[in-house]
Design a protein around this motif. Structure first.
Motif, mmCIF file in Angstrom:
data_model
loop_
_atom_site.group_PDB
_atom_site.id
_atom_site.type_symbol
_atom_site.label_atom_id
_atom_site.label_comp_id
_atom_site.label_asym_id
_atom_site.label_seq_id
_atom_site.Cartn_x
_atom_site.Cartn_y
_atom_site.Cartn_z
ATOM 1 N N LEU A 94 0.791 -1.131 -0.030
ATOM 2 C CA LEU A 94 -0.052 0.082 -0.045
ATOM 3 C C LEU A 94 0.756 1.032 0.172
ATOM 4 O O LEU A 94 0.442 2.312 -0.467
ATOM 5 C CB LEU A 94 -0.872 -0.067 1.491
ATOM 6 C CG LEU A 94 -1.857 1.050 1.300
ATOM 7 C CD1 LEU A 94 -3.059 0.845 0.090
ATOM 8 C CD2 LEU A 94 -2.587 1.209 2.594
ATOM 9 N N LEU A 97 2.115 1.776 -3.448
ATOM 10 C CA LEU A 97 1.298 2.459 -4.260
ATOM 11 C C LEU A 97 0.664 3.755 -4.088
ATOM 12 O O LEU A 97 0.572 4.653 -4.975
ATOM 13 C CB LEU A 97 -0.151 1.485 -4.060
ATOM 14 C CG LEU A 97 -1.660 2.162 -4.875
ATOM 15 C CD1 LEU A 97 -1.142 1.912 -6.366
ATOM 16 C CD2 LEU A 97 -2.874 1.291 -4.474
ATOM 17 N N ILE A 133 -1.345 -4.787 -1.585
ATOM 18 C CA ILE A 133 -2.497 -4.295 -2.432
ATOM 19 C C ILE A 133 -3.647 -5.293 -2.503
ATOM 20 O O ILE A 133 -4.621 -5.170 -2.452
ATOM 21 C CB ILE A 133 -2.476 -3.567 -3.540
ATOM 22 C CG1 ILE A 133 -1.701 -3.957 -4.719
ATOM 23 C CG2 ILE A 133 -1.454 -2.049 -3.006
ATOM 24 C CD1 ILE A 133 -1.944 -3.070 -5.912
ATOM 25 N N THR A 134 -3.255 -6.551 -2.853
ATOM 26 C CA THR A 134 -4.134 -7.670 -3.157
ATOM 27 C C THR A 134 -4.790 -8.240 -1.957
ATOM 28 O O THR A 134 -5.558 -8.809 -2.087
ATOM 29 C CB THR A 134 -3.509 -8.772 -3.940
ATOM 30 O OG1 THR A 134 -2.203 -9.130 -3.228
ATOM 31 C CG2 THR A 134 -3.035 -8.454 -5.275
ATOM 32 N N LEU A 164 -8.320 6.302 -0.600
ATOM 33 C CA LEU A 164 -8.095 4.803 -0.833
ATOM 34 C C LEU A 164 -8.723 4.442 -2.220
ATOM 35 O O LEU A 164 -8.280 3.710 -3.070
ATOM 36 C CB LEU A 164 -8.687 3.678 0.255
ATOM 37 C CG LEU A 164 -7.907 3.779 1.531
ATOM 38 C CD1 LEU A 164 -8.429 2.999 2.632
ATOM 39 C CD2 LEU A 164 -6.428 3.164 1.120
ATOM 40 N N SER A 165 -10.022 5.130 -2.308
ATOM 41 C CA SER A 165 -10.596 4.712 -3.580
ATOM 42 C C SER A 165 -10.020 5.294 -4.656
ATOM 43 O O SER A 165 -9.783 4.498 -5.900
ATOM 44 C CB SER A 165 -12.103 5.518 -3.493
ATOM 45 O OG SER A 165 -12.738 5.322 -4.623
ATOM 46 N N PHE A 168 -6.843 2.872 -5.307
ATOM 47 C CA PHE A 168 -7.229 1.496 -5.928
ATOM 48 C C PHE A 168 -7.682 1.553 -7.356
ATOM 49 O O PHE A 168 -7.504 0.947 -8.214
ATOM 50 C CB PHE A 168 -8.114 0.670 -5.133
ATOM 51 C CG PHE A 168 -7.567 0.109 -3.690
ATOM 52 C CD1 PHE A 168 -6.570 -0.452 -3.701
ATOM 53 C CD2 PHE A 168 -7.942 0.533 -2.566
ATOM 54 C CE1 PHE A 168 -5.989 -0.828 -2.794
ATOM 55 C CE2 PHE A 168 -7.575 0.202 -1.280
ATOM 56 C CZ PHE A 168 -6.492 -0.665 -1.468
ATOM 57 N N ASN A 169 -8.290 2.861 -7.734
ATOM 58 C CA ASN A 169 -8.712 3.073 -8.933
ATOM 59 C C ASN A 169 -7.737 3.194 -9.931
ATOM 60 O O ASN A 169 -7.541 2.619 -11.126
ATOM 61 C CB ASN A 169 -9.688 4.391 -9.055
ATOM 62 C CG ASN A 169 -11.087 4.092 -8.945
ATOM 63 O OD1 ASN A 169 -11.583 2.883 -8.811
ATOM 64 N ND2 ASN A 169 -11.821 5.104 -8.547
ATOM 65 N N ALA A 171 -4.450 1.988 -9.341
ATOM 66 C CA ALA A 171 -4.109 0.441 -9.395
ATOM 67 C C ALA A 171 -4.415 -0.266 -10.599
ATOM 68 O O ALA A 171 -3.947 -0.976 -10.967
ATOM 69 C CB ALA A 171 -4.197 -0.056 -8.108
ATOM 70 N N LEU A 177 -4.387 -4.294 -10.330
ATOM 71 C CA LEU A 177 -5.334 -4.788 -9.478
ATOM 72 C C LEU A 177 -6.328 -5.071 -10.562
ATOM 73 O O LEU A 177 -6.506 -4.221 -11.726
ATOM 74 C CB LEU A 177 -5.937 -3.967 -8.455
ATOM 75 C CG LEU A 177 -5.145 -3.806 -6.920
ATOM 76 C CD1 LEU A 177 -5.863 -3.005 -6.165
ATOM 77 C CD2 LEU A 177 -5.095 -5.481 -6.403
ATOM 78 N N ASN A 180 -11.698 -2.941 -7.314
ATOM 79 C CA ASN A 180 -11.607 -1.795 -6.299
ATOM 80 C C ASN A 180 -12.269 -2.182 -4.799
ATOM 81 O O ASN A 180 -13.486 -2.131 -5.189
ATOM 82 C CB ASN A 180 -11.980 -0.586 -6.764
ATOM 83 C CG ASN A 180 -11.736 0.685 -5.750
ATOM 84 O OD1 ASN A 180 -11.506 0.612 -4.547
ATOM 85 N ND2 ASN A 180 -11.617 1.977 -6.462
ATOM 86 N N THR A 182 -12.820 -0.504 -2.347
ATOM 87 C CA THR A 182 -13.639 0.261 -1.610
ATOM 88 C C THR A 182 -15.063 0.529 -2.299
ATOM 89 O O THR A 182 -16.161 1.118 -1.385
ATOM 90 C CB THR A 182 -12.936 1.765 -1.575
ATOM 91 O OG1 THR A 182 -12.973 2.134 -3.013
ATOM 92 C CG2 THR A 182 -11.485 1.661 -1.137
#
Length: 260
Positions: A94, A97, A133-134, A164-165, A168-169, A171, A177, A180, A182
């Motif tokens: 994390l 990222l 992150i997974t 976080l959203s 992850f978007n 990512a 990834l 997402n 979140t």
């Protein structure tokens, strides 16, 4: 057996390889240092591969045979366990990222990137920064959100969820990834906090400002009040933006991106 493995003599130099008669491809490597390591040796896609299972006695014979079974099954299905392990090692944490997000997204496009950095270091990095992150699924995100809401307030929890959203978007965009975690996590309801000076309070307010020994603070509040500008813009005011002859302030880089 455990007893027979414990009885194996350690070579004075180099290493010795022992083969298991009960499990296909399972072997034990004994080094002159005394380390005894289980592994399997197979040809995968025409190439010889050595796949480490673990060291004895931390892993016993029965556990090594079960692991060898699982590895052989993966190989039969066309999976190279070494490549699979390498792919897992390459998954960013994390923190990694966030650093990528900071350099490639936040700093180029957000003037508030320092706020994001502060919030991440304050609320996420210590407990979750080293996680892959997974490992983040909706249940973990929900826990983070609820814990922050209890300990740091709903507003902070919602801002972290939004951060976080975004991460992850990105990512997903960077092919790190495919989902997402979140998504579908509901934000806390926030109450808008507004406070206006009542008519009888205004004279007291100006009297307090007039008596304020810190002239800089006094001027700051007066400019905020008289211009209606954002607090951050007033604190960023520069002398070259002021036309003292016309008593005008030329505000650059407003939130809308315009200058006024």
């Amino acid at each position: 057996t455990k007893k027979s493995l414990e009885a194996i003599s350690v070579p004075t130099a180099g290493l010795m390889i022992y083969h298991d008669n009960h499990q296909k491809a399972l072997k034990l490597r004994v080094q002159s240092s005394g380390t005894k390591t289980f592994f399997i040796s197979r040809r995968i896609n025409g190439k010889p591969e050595r796949i480490t299972i673990g060291q004895f006695p931390e892993i016993n014979v029965e556990q090594a045979r079960k692991q060898a079974d699982l590895l052989n099954a993966k190989i039969a299905n066309g999976i190279n366990p070494n490549e699979e392990r390498q792919a897992k090692r390459n998954i960013p944490t994390l923190q990694m990222l966030f650093e990528k997000n900071l350099e490639q997204h936040a700093k180029p496009y957000k003037r508030s990137w320092q706020y994001d950095e502060n919030q991440f270091n304050r609320h996420l990095n210590k407990n979750y920064g080293k996680r892959k992150i997974t490992e983040f699924d909706p249940s973990l995100i929900q826990k983070i959100h609820i814990d922050l809401g209890k300990n740091n307030g709903k507003y902070t929890a919602n801002r972290i969820l939004a951060l976080l959203s975004t991460m992850f978007n990105l990512a997903i965009k960077w092919n790190l990834l495919n989902r997402n975690p979140t998504h579908k996590i509901k934000k806390f309801k926030e109450k808008q906090r507004e406070r206006f000076l009542e008519g009888h309070e205004i004279p007291k307010f100006f009297k307090a400002l007039a008596e304020e020994p810190n002239e800089l603070a006094c001027d700051y509040f007066l400019i905020c009040l008289l211009t209606g500008a954002r607090k951050s813009k007033v604190s960023e005011m520069r002398q070259d933006e002021i036309n003292f002859d016309k008593a005008e302030w030329y505000v650059q880089n407003t939130k809308s991106g315009d200058s006024i």
